[in-house]
Write an enzyme that holds these catalytic residues in place. Structure first.
Site, PDB file in Angstrom:
ATOM      1  N   GLY A 137       0.840  -1.202   0.000  1.00  0.00           N
ATOM      2  CA  GLY A 137       0.000   0.000   0.000  1.00  0.00           C
ATOM      3  C   GLY A 137       0.874   1.251   0.000  1.00  0.00           C
ATOM      4  O   GLY A 137       1.814   1.341   0.790  1.00  0.00           O
ATOM      5  N   ARG A 146       0.997  -4.968  -5.053  1.00  0.00           N
ATOM      6  CA  ARG A 146       1.118  -6.165  -4.221  1.00  0.00           C
ATOM      7  C   ARG A 146       1.361  -7.287  -5.221  1.00  0.00           C
ATOM      8  O   ARG A 146       0.649  -7.382  -6.225  1.00  0.00           O
ATOM      9  CB  ARG A 146      -0.161  -6.391  -3.423  1.00  0.00           C
ATOM     10  CG  ARG A 146      -0.544  -5.151  -2.556  1.00  0.00           C
ATOM     11  CD  ARG A 146      -1.598  -5.509  -1.528  1.00  0.00           C
ATOM     12  NE  ARG A 146      -2.306  -4.346  -1.005  1.00  0.00           N
ATOM     13  CZ  ARG A 146      -1.921  -3.603   0.029  1.00  0.00           C
ATOM     14  NH1 ARG A 146      -0.805  -3.887   0.661  1.00  0.00           N
ATOM     15  NH2 ARG A 146      -2.655  -2.583   0.445  1.00  0.00           N
ATOM     16  N   ASP A 184       4.695  -4.621   6.225  1.00  0.00           N
ATOM     17  CA  ASP A 184       5.065  -5.999   6.570  1.00  0.00           C
ATOM     18  C   ASP A 184       5.048  -6.953   5.371  1.00  0.00           C
ATOM     19  O   ASP A 184       5.888  -7.846   5.279  1.00  0.00           O
ATOM     20  CB  ASP A 184       4.232  -6.536   7.741  1.00  0.00           C
ATOM     21  CG  ASP A 184       2.739  -6.498   7.474  1.00  0.00           C
ATOM     22  OD1 ASP A 184       2.316  -5.880   6.471  1.00  0.00           O
ATOM     23  OD2 ASP A 184       1.983  -7.091   8.268  1.00  0.00           O
ATOM     24  N   THR A 196       4.272   2.612   5.967  1.00  0.00           N
ATOM     25  CA  THR A 196       2.862   2.208   5.931  1.00  0.00           C
ATOM     26  C   THR A 196       2.081   3.163   6.815  1.00  0.00           C
ATOM     27  O   THR A 196       2.558   3.513   7.910  1.00  0.00           O
ATOM     28  CB  THR A 196       2.638   0.769   6.428  1.00  0.00           C
ATOM     29  OG1 THR A 196       1.250   0.608   6.773  1.00  0.00           O
ATOM     30  CG2 THR A 196       3.459   0.417   7.665  1.00  0.00           C
ATOM     31  N   ASP A 250      -0.249   2.454   8.532  1.00  0.00           N
ATOM     32  CA  ASP A 250      -0.768   1.727   9.700  1.00  0.00           C
ATOM     33  C   ASP A 250       0.142   1.833  10.938  1.00  0.00           C
ATOM     34  O   ASP A 250      -0.307   1.566  12.057  1.00  0.00           O
ATOM     35  CB  ASP A 250      -0.955   0.240   9.354  1.00  0.00           C
ATOM     36  CG  ASP A 250      -1.881   0.040   8.156  1.00  0.00           C
ATOM     37  OD1 ASP A 250      -2.696   0.941   7.884  1.00  0.00           O
ATOM     38  OD2 ASP A 250      -1.778  -1.009   7.497  1.00  0.00           O
ATOM     39  N   ASP A 294       2.331  -0.179  11.954  1.00  0.00           N
ATOM     40  CA  ASP A 294       2.253  -1.451  12.680  1.00  0.00           C
ATOM     41  C   ASP A 294       3.492  -2.330  12.487  1.00  0.00           C
ATOM     42  O   ASP A 294       3.391  -3.556  12.450  1.00  0.00           O
ATOM     43  CB  ASP A 294       0.996  -2.224  12.242  1.00  0.00           C
ATOM     44  CG  ASP A 294       1.002  -2.529  10.751  1.00  0.00           C
ATOM     45  OD1 ASP A 294       1.832  -1.960  10.025  1.00  0.00           O
ATOM     46  OD2 ASP A 294       0.177  -3.340  10.310  1.00  0.00           O
ATOM     47  N   ARG A 347      -5.813  -1.262   9.032  1.00  0.00           N
ATOM     48  CA  ARG A 347      -5.907  -2.719   8.897  1.00  0.00           C
ATOM     49  C   ARG A 347      -6.190  -3.356  10.266  1.00  0.00           C
ATOM     50  O   ARG A 347      -7.232  -3.096  10.827  1.00  0.00           O
ATOM     51  CB  ARG A 347      -4.636  -3.300   8.262  1.00  0.00           C
ATOM     52  CG  ARG A 347      -4.898  -4.626   7.560  1.00  0.00           C
ATOM     53  CD  ARG A 347      -3.637  -5.209   6.993  1.00  0.00           C
ATOM     54  NE  ARG A 347      -3.159  -4.524   5.829  1.00  0.00           N
ATOM     55  CZ  ARG A 347      -3.539  -4.786   4.576  1.00  0.00           C
ATOM     56  NH1 ARG A 347      -4.404  -5.740   4.344  1.00  0.00           N
ATOM     57  NH2 ARG A 347      -3.033  -4.115   3.566  1.00  0.00           N
ATOM     58  N   GLU A 392     -15.075  11.813  21.227  1.00  0.00           N
ATOM     59  CA  GLU A 392     -15.706  11.355  22.477  1.00  0.00           C
ATOM     60  C   GLU A 392     -15.308   9.905  22.782  1.00  0.00           C
ATOM     61  O   GLU A 392     -15.116   9.526  23.931  1.00  0.00           O
ATOM     62  CB  GLU A 392     -17.227  11.452  22.363  1.00  0.00           C
ATOM     63  CG  GLU A 392     -17.813  12.797  22.769  1.00  0.00           C
ATOM     64  CD  GLU A 392     -17.401  13.952  21.869  1.00  0.00           C
ATOM     65  OE1 GLU A 392     -17.129  13.718  20.682  1.00  0.00           O
ATOM     66  OE2 GLU A 392     -17.327  15.094  22.382  1.00  0.00           O
ATOM     67  N   ARG A 402     -25.735  16.203  29.902  1.00  0.00           N
ATOM     68  CA  ARG A 402     -24.972  17.356  30.419  1.00  0.00           C
ATOM     69  C   ARG A 402     -24.952  18.521  29.439  1.00  0.00           C
ATOM     70  O   ARG A 402     -24.334  19.543  29.685  1.00  0.00           O
ATOM     71  CB  ARG A 402     -23.531  16.927  30.699  1.00  0.00           C
ATOM     72  CG  ARG A 402     -23.343  16.311  32.058  1.00  0.00           C
ATOM     73  CD  ARG A 402     -21.870  16.323  32.475  1.00  0.00           C
ATOM     74  NE  ARG A 402     -20.992  16.952  31.500  1.00  0.00           N
ATOM     75  CZ  ARG A 402     -20.174  16.285  30.680  1.00  0.00           C
ATOM     76  NH1 ARG A 402     -20.126  14.977  30.719  1.00  0.00           N
ATOM     77  NH2 ARG A 402     -19.400  16.940  29.844  1.00  0.00           N
ATOM     78  N   GLU A 417     -10.865   0.611  11.344  1.00  0.00           N
ATOM     79  CA  GLU A 417     -11.527  -0.361  10.459  1.00  0.00           C
ATOM     80  C   GLU A 417     -11.411  -1.788  10.987  1.00  0.00           C
ATOM     81  O   GLU A 417     -12.262  -2.630  10.721  1.00  0.00           O
ATOM     82  CB  GLU A 417     -10.963  -0.274   9.036  1.00  0.00           C
ATOM     83  CG  GLU A 417      -9.485  -0.638   8.934  1.00  0.00           C
ATOM     84  CD  GLU A 417      -8.952  -0.627   7.501  1.00  0.00           C
ATOM     85  OE1 GLU A 417      -9.742  -0.590   6.552  1.00  0.00           O
ATOM     86  OE2 GLU A 417      -7.705  -0.659   7.353  1.00  0.00           O
ATOM     87  N   GLN A 474      -6.632   8.803   3.213  1.00  0.00           N
ATOM     88  CA  GLN A 474      -5.588   8.867   4.238  1.00  0.00           C
ATOM     89  C   GLN A 474      -4.204   8.485   3.694  1.00  0.00           C
ATOM     90  O   GLN A 474      -3.188   8.739   4.322  1.00  0.00           O
ATOM     91  CB  GLN A 474      -5.934   7.929   5.406  1.00  0.00           C
ATOM     92  CG  GLN A 474      -7.174   8.353   6.151  1.00  0.00           C
ATOM     93  CD  GLN A 474      -7.798   7.212   6.934  1.00  0.00           C
ATOM     94  OE1 GLN A 474      -7.548   7.064   8.112  1.00  0.00           O
ATOM     95  NE2 GLN A 474      -8.587   6.386   6.266  1.00  0.00           N
TER      96      GLN A 474
HETATM   97  O1  F6P Z   1      -1.791  -1.108   4.847  1.00  0.00           O
HETATM   98  C1  F6P Z   1      -2.255   0.126   4.387  1.00  0.00           C
HETATM   99  C2  F6P Z   1      -3.748   0.080   4.129  1.00  0.00           C
HETATM  100  O2  F6P Z   1      -4.155   1.352   3.674  1.00  0.00           O
HETATM  101  C3  F6P Z   1      -4.599  -0.366   5.312  1.00  0.00           C
HETATM  102  O3  F6P Z   1      -4.792   0.642   6.259  1.00  0.00           O
HETATM  103  C4  F6P Z   1      -5.849  -0.816   4.606  1.00  0.00           C
HETATM  104  O4  F6P Z   1      -6.551  -1.754   5.387  1.00  0.00           O
HETATM  105  C5  F6P Z   1      -5.315  -1.431   3.348  1.00  0.00           C
HETATM  106  O5  F6P Z   1      -4.027  -0.872   3.115  1.00  0.00           O
HETATM  107  C6  F6P Z   1      -6.156  -1.221   2.129  1.00  0.00           C
HETATM  108  O6  F6P Z   1      -5.599  -1.956   1.086  1.00  0.00           O
HETATM  109  P1  F6P Z   1      -5.965  -1.739  -0.448  1.00  0.00           P
HETATM  110  O7  F6P Z   1      -5.302  -0.478  -0.890  1.00  0.00           O
HETATM  111  O8  F6P Z   1      -5.406  -2.940  -1.128  1.00  0.00           O
HETATM  112  O9  F6P Z   1      -7.453  -1.611  -0.533  1.00  0.00           O
END
Ligand code: F6P
Length: 325
Positions: free
Chosen positions: A14, A75, A106, A129, A131, A133, A175, A191, A215, A226, A257
Site C-alpha cells: 500500500g 502487491r 510488513d 505504511t 498503519d 504497525d 488494517r 468522544e 450534560r 476499520e 488517508q
Molecule cells: O496497509 C495500508 C492500508 O491502507 C490499510 O490501512 C488498509 O486496510 C489497506 O491498506 C487497504 O488496502 P488496499 O489499498 O489494497 O485496498
C-alpha cells in the site's frame, strides 16, 4: 561480503505519503556515498519483469512534496513463488545489483525476507505504511500524514455534527491496528475511540454518550478503526444509532488517508531513514529493517519486524478518556 557498488530501490505494498521523499533520500544518500542506484518500478513486479531505470541526482528532483510514489507500487503474489523469486534473481544479476532497499510495510518485508533467504543479497527495509504497525520502530513513513489528513476531515465533521446535533462515526484505516484511530481521536477531541487492541464495550460507550447529552453536549464524534472487532464503522453506526436513538451518520475516510503532500515530520523521517539505510548497508548490515525506537535508530531483523506489534501506549488511552468527558 563482496563490496556493494550498485543498489536497487523499490516501493511496495500500500502506498504511503512520504514514500517520495524517502526515495529521494535513498537515491541521493547512495550517490553521496559513491554507489550507483537503479530504481525498480511497481515493487517486486518490476523486479520480476525487469522494469528498471538508472537514477541520478536529478531523477528525484522536485518530488519531496509529492504524495504517492514515483516508482509506483503493487502487491505481487507471484513473488511468493519459486518461479517469481528466480525471475527476480535473474534480473538482479542482469543489472549487477548487489543489494536492495525496500520501502514498505510488513508484506514488503515478508517478500524481502523470502528473497534474501533464497539468494544471499543484503536487503534493508525502510518502514513505510500508514498503519504504523511495524515491530521495532515507533514510526513508519506515511503515518503522520494519514493522521493529519484524518484530523482535518474530522474537524470538518465536527462543524456539521454540532450544527445538527448529530453523532458522527468516522472510520479510519489501519488494517488490524488502531494507531491512526488512537492518535487522530486524541488530536480531534473524539468522544470515543474504538480500536482492535482493546475490547470494545458498546454498552459502556452508549452510557457515556447519553450522559454527555444529558450534560448538554450537542454532538459526538466516535473514531472507529476499520479493524475494530465490532465490525468497523458500519456496525458501530447501526449499534450506536439503535441503542441511543441519536441521529447518527457514518463517514469512511478510506484511501484519502494514503494521499496528500507529506507533512514536515514525514519528510524529516524520510530523509533520516533513507540516509541511515545506506549507511547500514555500507556498515555491512543485512536483512534488517531500520527504524527509530525510544530516541535511537534501530536495526530490527526483518523476521522480527513482521511480528505483531504491541506498542499501543496505555497512557494515551487514559488521556483520551480523561479529555473526552
Ligand atoms: O496497509 C495500508 C492500508 O491502507 C490499510 O490501512 C488498509 O486496510 C489497506 O491498506 C487497504 O488496502 P488496499 O489499498 O489494497 O485496498
Amino acid at each position: 561480503m563482496a563490496s556493494i557498488k550498485k543498489i536497487g530501490v523499490l516501493t511496495s505494498g500500500g502506498d504511503a505519503s512520504g514514500m517520495n521523499p524517502t526515495i529521494r533520500s535513498v537515491v541521493r544518500s547512495a550517490l553521496y556515498h559513491g554507489l550507483e542506484v537503479v530504481a525498480i518500478k511497481r515493487g517486486y513486479e518490476g523486479l520480476m519483469h525487469d522494469d528498471m531505470t538508472p537514477m541520478h541526482a536529478g531523477s528525484v528532483g522536485g518530488i519531496i512534496s509529492l504524495g504517492g510514489t514515483i516508482l509506483y507500487s503493487a502487491r505481487a503474489p507471484e513473488f511468493m513463488t519459486e518461479e517469481g523469486l528466480k525471475k527476480a534473481n535473474d534480473n538482479m544479476k542482469k543489472h549487477n545489483i548487489d543489494a536492495l532497499i525496500v520501502i514498505g510495510g510488513d508484506g514488503t518485508y515478508r517478500g524481502a525476507l523470502d528473497f534474501s533467504n533464497h539468494f544471499d543479497y543484503p536487503v534493508i527495509g525502510i518502514p513505510a505504511t500508514i498503519d504504523n504497525d511495524i515491530y521495532g520502530t515507533d514510526y513508519t513513513i506515511g503515518y503522520d500524514t494519514a493522521v493529519n489528513v484524518a484530523m482535518e476531515a474530522i474537524d470538518k465533521l465536527r462543524d456539521t455534527a454540532t450544527s445538527h446535533g448529530r453523532c458522527f462515526i468516522a472510520e479510519v484505516m489501519g488494517r488490524h491496528a488502531g494507531y491512526i484511530a488512537l492518535e487522530v481521536g486524541i488530536a480531534s477531541g473524539a468522544e470515543e475511540i474504538l480500536i482492535p487492541e482493546t475490547p470494545t464495550d458498546i454498552e459502556n460507550i452508549i452510557e457515556i454518550l447519553k450522559t454527555g447529552r444529558e450534560r448538554g453536549k450537542r454532538s459526538s464524534i466516535i473514531v472507529v478503526a476499520e479493524g475494530d472487532e465490532i465490525g468497523g464503522g458500519v456496525e458501530a453506526c447501526k449499534l450506536i444509532e439503535g441503542k441511543t436513538g441519536f441521529e447518527t451518520r457514518l463517514t469512511i475516510l478510506g484511501h484519502m488517508q494514503r494521499g496528500g503532500s507529506p507533512t514536515a515530520r514525514e519528510r524529516l523521517w524520510a530523509a533520516r531513514f533513507g540516509f541511515i539505510a545506506i549507511r547500514a548497508l555500507l556498515d555491512g548490515k543485512k536483512n534488517v529493517a531500520i527504524g527509530t525506537w525510544k530516541g535511537e535508530y534501530s536495526y530490527t531483523p526483518l523476521a522480527d519486524a513482521i511480528k505483531k506489534d504491541p506498542k499501543i501506549d496505555e497512557i494515551d488511552l487514559e488521556i483520551q478518556k480523561a479529555l473526552s468527558i
